[in-house]
Design a protein around this motif. Structure first.
Motif, PDB file in Angstrom:
ATOM      1  N   THR A   5       0.838  -1.197   0.000  1.00 46.09           N
ATOM      2  CA  THR A   5       0.000   0.000   0.000  1.00 46.09           C
ATOM      3  C   THR A   5       0.875   1.250   0.000  1.00 46.09           C
ATOM      4  OG1 THR A   5      -1.740  -1.163   1.201  1.00 46.09           O
ATOM      5  CG2 THR A   5      -1.824   1.247   1.206  1.00 46.09           C
ATOM      6  N   ALA A   6       0.564   2.188  -0.908  1.00 45.59           N
ATOM      7  CA  ALA A   6       1.346   3.416  -1.030  1.00 45.59           C
ATOM      8  C   ALA A   6       0.418   4.617  -0.901  1.00 45.59           C
ATOM      9  CB  ALA A   6       2.073   3.458  -2.370  1.00 45.59           C
ATOM     10  N   PRO A   7       0.889   5.709  -0.343  1.00 46.23           N
ATOM     11  CA  PRO A   7       0.044   6.911  -0.229  1.00 46.23           C
ATOM     12  C   PRO A   7      -0.226   7.513  -1.599  1.00 46.23           C
ATOM     13  CG  PRO A   7       2.300   7.410   0.422  1.00 46.23           C
ATOM     14  CD  PRO A   7       2.233   5.919   0.236  1.00 46.23           C
ATOM     15  N   LEU A   8      -1.349   8.202  -1.693  1.00 48.60           N
ATOM     16  CA  LEU A   8      -1.667   8.922  -2.922  1.00 48.60           C
ATOM     17  C   LEU A   8      -0.770  10.143  -3.051  1.00 48.60           C
ATOM     18  CD1 LEU A   8      -5.563   8.780  -2.701  1.00 48.60           C
ATOM     19  CD2 LEU A   8      -4.145   7.585  -4.387  1.00 48.60           C
ATOM     20  N   PRO A   9      -0.461  10.566  -4.277  1.00 52.46           N
ATOM     21  CA  PRO A   9       0.344  11.782  -4.440  1.00 52.46           C
ATOM     22  C   PRO A   9      -0.432  13.008  -3.976  1.00 52.46           C
ATOM     23  CG  PRO A   9      -0.497  11.038  -6.551  1.00 52.46           C
ATOM     24  CD  PRO A   9      -0.826   9.957  -5.568  1.00 52.46           C
ATOM     25  N   PRO A  10       0.253  14.048  -3.499  1.00 51.75           N
ATOM     26  CA  PRO A  10      -0.446  15.271  -3.113  1.00 51.75           C
ATOM     27  C   PRO A  10      -1.190  15.871  -4.299  1.00 51.75           C
ATOM     28  CG  PRO A  10       1.839  15.293  -2.352  1.00 51.75           C
ATOM     29  CD  PRO A  10       1.702  14.134  -3.282  1.00 51.75           C
ATOM     30  N   ALA A  11      -2.352  16.448  -4.038  1.00 49.20           N
ATOM     31  CA  ALA A  11      -3.142  17.054  -5.113  1.00 49.20           C
ATOM     32  C   ALA A  11      -2.347  18.141  -5.838  1.00 49.20           C
ATOM     33  CB  ALA A  11      -4.439  17.627  -4.545  1.00 49.20           C
ATOM     34  N   ALA A  12      -1.458  18.811  -5.113  1.00 43.79           N
ATOM     35  CA  ALA A  12      -0.666  19.876  -5.729  1.00 43.79           C
ATOM     36  C   ALA A  12       0.224  19.358  -6.840  1.00 43.79           C
ATOM     37  CB  ALA A  12       0.181  20.574  -4.664  1.00 43.79           C
ATOM     38  N   HIS A  13       0.636  18.084  -6.767  1.00 42.14           N
ATOM     39  CA  HIS A  13       1.493  17.517  -7.801  1.00 42.14           C
ATOM     40  C   HIS A  13       0.736  17.241  -9.096  1.00 42.14           C
ATOM     41  CE1 HIS A  13       4.685  15.943  -4.720  1.00 42.14           C
ATOM     42  NE2 HIS A  13       4.484  17.246  -4.665  1.00 42.14           N
ATOM     43  N   LEU A  14      -0.603  17.243  -9.005  1.00 44.72           N
ATOM     44  CA  LEU A  14      -1.435  17.030 -10.191  1.00 44.72           C
ATOM     45  C   LEU A  14      -1.931  18.339 -10.798  1.00 44.72           C
ATOM     46  CD1 LEU A  14      -3.591  14.035  -8.897  1.00 44.72           C
ATOM     47  CD2 LEU A  14      -1.535  13.929 -10.293  1.00 44.72           C
ATOM     48  N   ALA A  15      -1.721  19.430 -10.086  1.00 47.92           N
ATOM     49  CA  ALA A  15      -2.185  20.738 -10.567  1.00 47.92           C
ATOM     50  C   ALA A  15      -1.387  21.158 -11.801  1.00 47.92           C
ATOM     51  CB  ALA A  15      -2.049  21.785  -9.467  1.00 47.92           C
ATOM     52  N   GLY A  16      -2.094  21.512 -12.869  1.00 48.09           N
ATOM     53  CA  GLY A  16      -1.436  21.934 -14.105  1.00 48.09           C
ATOM     54  C   GLY A  16      -0.649  20.843 -14.788  1.00 48.09           C
ATOM     55  N   LEU A  17      -0.934  19.579 -14.438  1.00 47.60           N
ATOM     56  CA  LEU A  17      -0.128  18.477 -14.968  1.00 47.60           C
ATOM     57  C   LEU A  17      -0.304  18.312 -16.473  1.00 47.60           C
ATOM     58  CD1 LEU A  17       1.846  16.215 -14.380  1.00 47.60           C
ATOM     59  CD2 LEU A  17      -0.092  14.720 -13.847  1.00 47.60           C
ATOM     60  N   ARG A  18      -1.518  18.488 -16.963  1.00 53.58           N
ATOM     61  CA  ARG A  18      -1.729  18.354 -18.411  1.00 53.58           C
ATOM     62  C   ARG A  18      -0.848  19.329 -19.192  1.00 53.58           C
ATOM     63  NH1 ARG A  18      -5.817  15.768 -20.987  1.00 53.58           N
ATOM     64  NH2 ARG A  18      -7.225  14.513 -19.697  1.00 53.58           N
ATOM     65  N   GLU A  19      -0.791  20.545 -18.731  1.00 55.17           N
ATOM     66  CA  GLU A  19       0.027  21.549 -19.425  1.00 55.17           C
ATOM     67  C   GLU A  19       1.514  21.196 -19.340  1.00 55.17           C
ATOM     68  OE1 GLU A  19      -3.902  22.944 -18.633  1.00 55.17           O
ATOM     69  OE2 GLU A  19      -2.383  22.200 -17.216  1.00 55.17           O
ATOM     70  N   ARG A  20       1.941  20.697 -18.185  1.00 55.34           N
ATOM     71  CA  ARG A  20       3.350  20.331 -18.030  1.00 55.34           C
ATOM     72  C   ARG A  20       3.697  19.118 -18.881  1.00 55.34           C
ATOM     73  NH1 ARG A  20       5.035  19.040 -12.540  1.00 55.34           N
ATOM     74  NH2 ARG A  20       2.876  18.650 -11.890  1.00 55.34           N
ATOM     75  N   VAL A  21       2.750  18.183 -19.008  1.00 56.74           N
ATOM     76  CA  VAL A  21       2.967  17.023 -19.867  1.00 56.74           C
ATOM     77  C   VAL A  21       3.103  17.465 -21.322  1.00 56.74           C
ATOM     78  CG1 VAL A  21       1.831  14.981 -20.830  1.00 56.74           C
ATOM     79  CG2 VAL A  21       1.899  15.326 -18.350  1.00 56.74           C
TER      80      VAL A  21
END
Length: 278
Positions: free
Chosen positions: A143-159
């Motif tokens: 079991t692993a913790p979920l990533p912080p929501a902040a790490h997903l913010a703007g992810l599409r643009e960064r990808v």
């Protein structure tokens, strides 16, 4: 060795087309205007293990050693990339052969797998063998913790910004790794969505990067095969820019893989682990 069309061998493996002119086209309009566009490269890659031909894949001709490592691991041919001793890439015009030297143990297991498939074709069990490959026994992850929501913010643009080949030519998928601080560490692109993830896994393993605090991102449709590859690679979290299938969610939950969908205009949706009942 695979049968390849005889053509003069290039001096080295070709890099993706970076020509400024690209390929010319004519627009289907009354004016019949013309232009040019860079297009994604595609080659046939024939893979042989210890001289035994195994597969021919259509791939983008970049990061091929990463691909061979990730493909070998994701397909279950090896249990660790340490079983691969050497990879020799040889160009043949629009095709490339990959001669992979693996450990005796890995080669024996590969031959045994092929023998079982060949031996079942005349007795009506080939469908069962195919199902075993499609729905294999895979490890349950810690079991692993979920990533912080902040790490997903703007992810599409960064990808989008990280996809160099896609910006130039389009028509490619990407798989990326975001580390524990939320930074994109690796990006691998390919015409095949499975290939892109294989390349990423190969790069992660070859560079010995710690994946426990990070997550992988795929830009393509998230189907069961990608879950298989993520589990075999020990990736704790997979983020998809496209919605997962129902079977994908089921397998992710059963195997403790965190699975997150990142919609275009909505908050990230955590499908695995399952949300607690209200």
């Amino acid at each position: 060795m695979p049968c390849l069309i005889a053509r003069p061998a290039a001096a080295e493996v070709r890099a993706p087309d970076t020509s400024a002119d690209g390929y010319t086209y004519a627009e289907l309009t009354p004016e019949n205007d013309t232009g040019s566009a860079a297009l994604a490269d595609e080659i046939a890659l024939a893979i042989a293990y210890n001289g035994l031909s195994q597969a021919v894949m259509m791939v983008s001709p970049n990061d091929l050693e990463d691909f061979v490592h990730g493909f070998s691991l994701g397909a279950g041919f090896i249990e660790s990339i340490d079983a691969i001793y050497d990879i020799r890439l040889t160009p043949h015009g629009d095709a490339i052969s990959a001669e992979v030297q693996v450990s005796n143990r890995a080669f024996w297991a590969l031959k045994e797998q092929r023998r079982q498939l060949a031996g079942s074709t005349g007795c009506g069990l080939c469908g069962v063998e195919a199902l075993d490959q499609a729905l294999p026994d895979l490890p349950v992850l810690p079991t692993a913790p979920l990533p912080p929501a902040a790490h997903l913010a703007g992810l599409r643009e960064r990808v989008n910004a990280a996809q160099e080949i896609a910006r130039r030519s389009g028509a490619v998928h990407a798989a990326l790794f975001v580390d524990g601080s939320g930074e994109i560490r690796l990006c691998r692109e390919d015409i095949g969505r499975h290939n892109a993830l294989d390349k990423l896994v190969g790069a992660l393993k070859r560079q010995r990067l710690d994946t426990r605090d990070g997550f992988a991102v795929v830009t393509s449709r998230c189907s069961l095969e990608l879950i298989h590859k993520a589990l075999r690679a020990g990736l704790p979290t997979l983020v998809s820019l496209s919605a997962p299938t129902a079977l994908t969610v089921q397998w992710a939950r059963e195997h403790n893989l965190n699975l997150i969908h990142l919609p275009h205009r909505s908050a990230p949706r955590v499908y695995s682990p399952a949300p607690k009942a209200l």
